[in-house]
Write an enzyme that holds these catalytic residues in place. Structure first.
Site, PDB file in Angstrom:
ATOM      1  N   GLU A 257      10.392   3.043   5.965  1.00 34.40           N
ATOM      2  CA  GLU A 257      11.263   4.251   6.317  1.00 34.40           C
ATOM      3  C   GLU A 257      10.183   5.516   6.031  1.00 34.40           C
ATOM      4  O   GLU A 257       9.790   5.640   4.924  1.00 34.40           O
ATOM      5  CB  GLU A 257      12.345   4.335   5.233  1.00 34.40           C
ATOM      6  CG  GLU A 257      13.276   3.249   5.385  1.00 34.40           C
ATOM      7  CD  GLU A 257      14.263   3.070   6.479  1.00 34.40           C
ATOM      8  OE1 GLU A 257      14.218   4.021   7.533  1.00 34.40           O
ATOM      9  OE2 GLU A 257      15.008   2.045   6.921  1.00 34.40           O
ATOM     10  N   CYS A 294      14.868  12.851   3.770  1.00 32.59           N
ATOM     11  CA  CYS A 294      14.208  12.424   5.154  1.00 32.59           C
ATOM     12  C   CYS A 294      15.176  12.755   6.305  1.00 32.59           C
ATOM     13  O   CYS A 294      14.598  12.667   7.453  1.00 32.59           O
ATOM     14  CB  CYS A 294      14.117  10.867   4.841  1.00 32.59           C
ATOM     15  SG  CYS A 294      15.219  10.006   4.269  1.00 32.59           S
TER      16      CYS A 294
HETATM   17  P1  NAP Z   1       4.359   9.251  -0.131  1.00 32.21           P
HETATM   18  O1  NAP Z   1       3.267   9.838  -0.899  1.00 32.21           O
HETATM   19  O2  NAP Z   1       3.858   8.311   0.912  1.00 32.21           O
HETATM   20  O3  NAP Z   1       4.655   8.072  -1.549  1.00 32.21           O
HETATM   21  C1  NAP Z   1       5.655   7.181  -1.272  1.00 32.21           C
HETATM   22  C2  NAP Z   1       5.463   5.903  -2.461  1.00 32.21           C
HETATM   23  O4  NAP Z   1       4.176   5.376  -2.001  1.00 32.21           O
HETATM   24  C3  NAP Z   1       5.064   6.373  -3.690  1.00 32.21           C
HETATM   25  O5  NAP Z   1       5.794   5.592  -4.590  1.00 32.21           O
HETATM   26  C4  NAP Z   1       3.641   6.519  -4.056  1.00 32.21           C
HETATM   27  O6  NAP Z   1       3.314   6.329  -5.282  1.00 32.21           O
HETATM   28  C5  NAP Z   1       3.351   5.234  -3.216  1.00 32.21           C
HETATM   29  N1  NAP Z   1       1.923   5.212  -2.700  1.00 32.21           N
HETATM   30  C6  NAP Z   1       1.118   6.134  -2.678  1.00 32.21           C
HETATM   31  N2  NAP Z   1       0.045   5.582  -2.063  1.00 32.21           N
HETATM   32  C7  NAP Z   1       0.228   4.460  -1.808  1.00 32.21           C
HETATM   33  C8  NAP Z   1      -0.811   3.287  -1.501  1.00 32.21           C
HETATM   34  N3  NAP Z   1      -1.910   3.556  -1.036  1.00 32.21           N
HETATM   35  N4  NAP Z   1      -0.411   1.865  -1.464  1.00 32.21           N
HETATM   36  C9  NAP Z   1       0.963   1.834  -1.891  1.00 32.21           C
HETATM   37  N5  NAP Z   1       1.967   2.912  -2.172  1.00 32.21           N
HETATM   38  C10 NAP Z   1       1.327   3.972  -2.310  1.00 32.21           C
HETATM   39  O7  NAP Z   1       5.634   9.867   0.047  1.00 32.21           O
HETATM   40  P2  NAP Z   1       6.441  10.871  -1.078  1.00 32.21           P
HETATM   41  O8  NAP Z   1       5.600  12.176  -0.859  1.00 32.21           O
HETATM   42  O9  NAP Z   1       6.786  10.347  -2.394  1.00 32.21           O
HETATM   43  O10 NAP Z   1       7.660  10.885  -0.098  1.00 32.21           O
HETATM   44  C11 NAP Z   1       7.836  11.990   0.888  1.00 32.21           C
HETATM   45  C12 NAP Z   1       8.027  11.367   2.337  1.00 32.21           C
HETATM   46  O11 NAP Z   1       8.887  10.296   2.195  1.00 32.21           O
HETATM   47  C13 NAP Z   1       8.486  12.320   3.417  1.00 32.21           C
HETATM   48  O12 NAP Z   1       7.656  12.314   4.314  1.00 32.21           O
HETATM   49  C14 NAP Z   1       9.813  11.772   3.789  1.00 32.21           C
HETATM   50  O13 NAP Z   1      10.382  12.120   5.063  1.00 32.21           O
HETATM   51  C15 NAP Z   1       9.806  10.122   3.366  1.00 32.21           C
HETATM   52  N6  NAP Z   1      10.988   9.683   3.356  1.00 32.21           N
HETATM   53  C16 NAP Z   1      11.521   8.889   4.036  1.00 32.21           C
HETATM   54  C17 NAP Z   1      12.916   8.316   3.957  1.00 32.21           C
HETATM   55  C18 NAP Z   1      13.523   7.315   4.740  1.00 32.21           C
HETATM   56  O14 NAP Z   1      14.328   6.700   4.562  1.00 32.21           O
HETATM   57  N7  NAP Z   1      12.954   7.282   6.163  1.00 32.21           N
HETATM   58  C19 NAP Z   1      13.325   8.699   2.563  1.00 32.21           C
HETATM   59  C20 NAP Z   1      13.008   9.578   1.786  1.00 32.21           C
HETATM   60  C21 NAP Z   1      11.679   9.864   2.012  1.00 32.21           C
HETATM   61  P3  NAP Z   1       2.851   7.547  -6.051  1.00 32.21           P
HETATM   62  O15 NAP Z   1       4.241   8.501  -6.166  1.00 32.21           O
HETATM   63  O16 NAP Z   1       2.541   7.073  -7.442  1.00 32.21           O
HETATM   64  O17 NAP Z   1       1.828   8.416  -5.315  1.00 32.21           O
END
Ligand code: NAP
Length: 513
Positions: A257, A294
């Site tokens: 997602e 999101c």
């Molecule tokens: P993110 O930076 O991609 O992080 C998401 C998760 O992935 C966090 O738990 C992060 O850990 C972890 N992570 C980071 N680098 C990683 C790696 N190399 N390998 C595995 N895991 C890793 O996203 P975010 O900033 O937390 O969230 C915002 C984004 O999420 C927005 O773009 C939003 O649109 C999207 N979102 C989508 C949905 C949906 O249902 N489609 C719902 C909510 C949000 P850390 O936090 O420790 O870095």
């Protein structure tokens, strides 16, 4: 120093051995807690979940697991005030925004408890009817669904520390699959506390639920072929996930997602009631959780002739939004979750401003009870451009905050073409009064969206909201939205089950029940 939150793995609370990453109050700037996963024995942690948790959950029937979900919901409901306090402090949300996350999570659990009860006292599911394989009806094929004999790893985003956990854990646990949750670091406190309360209540079998807070390092390396991974986050991280050997070489099933440039579309000749409904919904979507959803509306499409009228009406609503410290009762919109997010929103906004006009400027909002140099608060900004085709970045870049862009279209075909430039989104909402036009537009948009939310005056007081994800409806979207599918009632169980065809005599197939 602030409290170092423990991880729950191998049936024990274990602190990381490092200094940890700090979690902050985004309004006051104070440090709240730290998370760290250094030194955990991840292979042992995953084996415990997979073997002990998996066996215990699979021994229960669907009805018993559904009952378990109901009990988890009751434990969380009783501690709801604690979660509201954590959310105010760590996510900077006003009460109604906290409700979307906390109460939304509890509601999703309760809904799956009810739906799961209908599956009864069984440990596998039949998928459809048996099919004849030849002329003689004796030898047939029956599809069966069995819980996968692995674990479900959840890597979650920061914006829904409660709902993001339970919308995944409810169908996983109901399926008989143990879960390991890695919350987004910035807001991990709420997730950790909820898991702690559920574990302390002694409800869940050993190994059924684990939590690792802090870095994701090494987590995916533990995944085995029958495990599944559900990821929610940015498109950039999603790309890394897809390339990981667990997914690329060990066929770990993955659900993604990711971000999404969602739309709201006002149909031609929609009528004044529909215009009002669009205006209200856009202003609401921009400001709920400070636009950190999101599913939030990022692009607003209106007929050319109504551009100025809609710009004025949305701006008038946004101007009334009080922004600042969520502890002040007069505040309607709190803050972004962190300084990193504030910086990202400011940078994205600056890029979009190069292509658009500012129709309502968030910078004009005076913060209530919050220090501008400290608080990660930002007012809602409505942008607009009269040339929707030329502004490529508007269709391609998600600014994860209270920001949307108004775009005019020339014809219904042009509108659909512009909406599709989002390359696949989680949700589009369509506003109008003509049922036939609404239905045909919904079908036009359905293949590039996970959900189409259709708003006509007859459902003005009933509809559940553009951005609200209901457990009964599908959540996910094709293309840049990640290609995932979650929820959708019992459809969600598919991800956590393995489907197989059993080919046998009808006498044998009758015993599969
Ligand atoms: P993110 O930076 O991609 O992080 C998401 C998760 O992935 C966090 O738990 C992060 O850990 C972890 N992570 C980071 N680098 C990683 C790696 N190399 N390998 C595995 N895991 C890793 O996203 P975010 O900033 O937390 O969230 C915002 C984004 O999420 C927005 O773009 C939003 O649109 C999207 N979102 C989508 C949905 C949906 O249902 N489609 C719902 C909510 C949000 P850390 O936090 O420790 O870095």
């Amino acid at each position: 120093m602030s409290e170092l939150l423990s991880n729950f793995v191998q049936g024990r609370w274990q602190a990381g051995s490092g200094a940890g990453a700090a979690l902050f109050d985004p309004v006051l700037g104070t440090e709240l807690a730290r998370v760290d996963a250094t030194g955990l024995d991840l292979p042992a942690a995953f084996a415990h979940a997979r073997d002990t948790g998996g066996a215990a959950l699979r021994a229960l029937t669907y009805a018993q697991r559904a009952e378990l979900l109901g009990k988890i919901a009751a434990v969380l409901q009783a501690k709801r005030d604690d979660y509201y306090a954590i959310s105010t402090a760590n996510s900077g949300t006003v009460k109604k925004d906290t409700a979307v996350d906390v109460d939304g999570g509890i509601y999703t659990l309760s809904t799956y408890a009810k739906m799961g009860a209908t599956l009864g006292d069984r440990r596998h599911l039949l998928d459809g009817d048996a099919a004849r394989l030849g002329k003689d009806p004796l030898f047939q094929s029956q599809h069966v669904l069995l819980p996968t004999r692995g674990l479900a790893l959840f890597i979650n985003a920061f914006n829904f520390p409660s709902w993001g956990l339970w919308e995944k854990a409810a169908p996983a646990l109901l399926s008989g699959v143990p879960v390991v949750i890695k919350p987004g670091t910035a807001t991990a406190w709420l997730t950790q506390r909820m898991v702690k309360d559920v574990v302390d209540a002694g409800l869940v079998p050993a190994g059924a639920i684990s939590i690792v807070c802090g870095s994701s390092a090494g987590l995916m390396d533990q995944l085995q072929p029958f495990d599944v991974l559900s990821f929610t986050g940015s498109a950039d991280t999603a790309t890394l996930i897809r390339q990981h050997p667990a997914v690329a070489q060990r066929s770990v099933r993955v659900n993604i997602e990711a971000d999404s440039i969602n739309s709201a579309l006002l149909l031609p000749e929609a009528g004044s009631e529909a215009v009002d409904l669009l205006v209200k919904e856009v202003a609401r979507e921009m400001t709920v959780k400070s636009g950190q959803k999101c599913t939030a509306i990022r692009r607003v499409f209106v007929p050319e002739a109504q551009y100025a009228q809609v710009a004025e009406a949305i701006s008038a609503r946004l101007a009334k939004t009080t922004v600042g410290n969520p502890r002040n009762e007069s505040v309607r919109m709190g803050s972004l979750v962190s300084r990193a997010q504030l910086n990202a929103v400011r940078a994205g906004l600056a890029q979009l401003k190069d292509l658009t006009q500012v129709l309502h400027d968030g910078a004009q909002h005076t913060l209530v009870d919050a220090e501008p140099a400290v608080a990660c608060c930002v007012g809602p900004t409505l942008l607009g451009t009269r040339d929707a085709d030329a502004a490529a970045l508007v269709h391609d870049m998600e600014v994860f905050g209270p920001v949307a862009t108004l775009l005019p279209y020339r014809s219904a075909e042009h509108a659909v073409q512009l909406v599709r430039r989002g390359q696949g989104s989680l949700v589009a909402s369509v506003y109008g009064a003509d049922a036939a036009a609404l239905a045909s537009t919904a079908l036009e948009l359905a293949s590039s969206h996970g959900r189409v939310h259709v708003i006509s005056p007859d459902v003005a007081a009933l509809h559940t909201g553009h951005g609200n994800v209901m457990p009964q409806s599908l959540h996910g979207g094709p293309g840049r939205a990640g290609g995932g599918e979650e929820l959708g009632g019992l459809k969600a169980l598919n991800f956590y089950h393995r489907r197989a065809a059993v080919q046998a005599s009808t006498t044998v197939l009758a015993k599969l029940n």
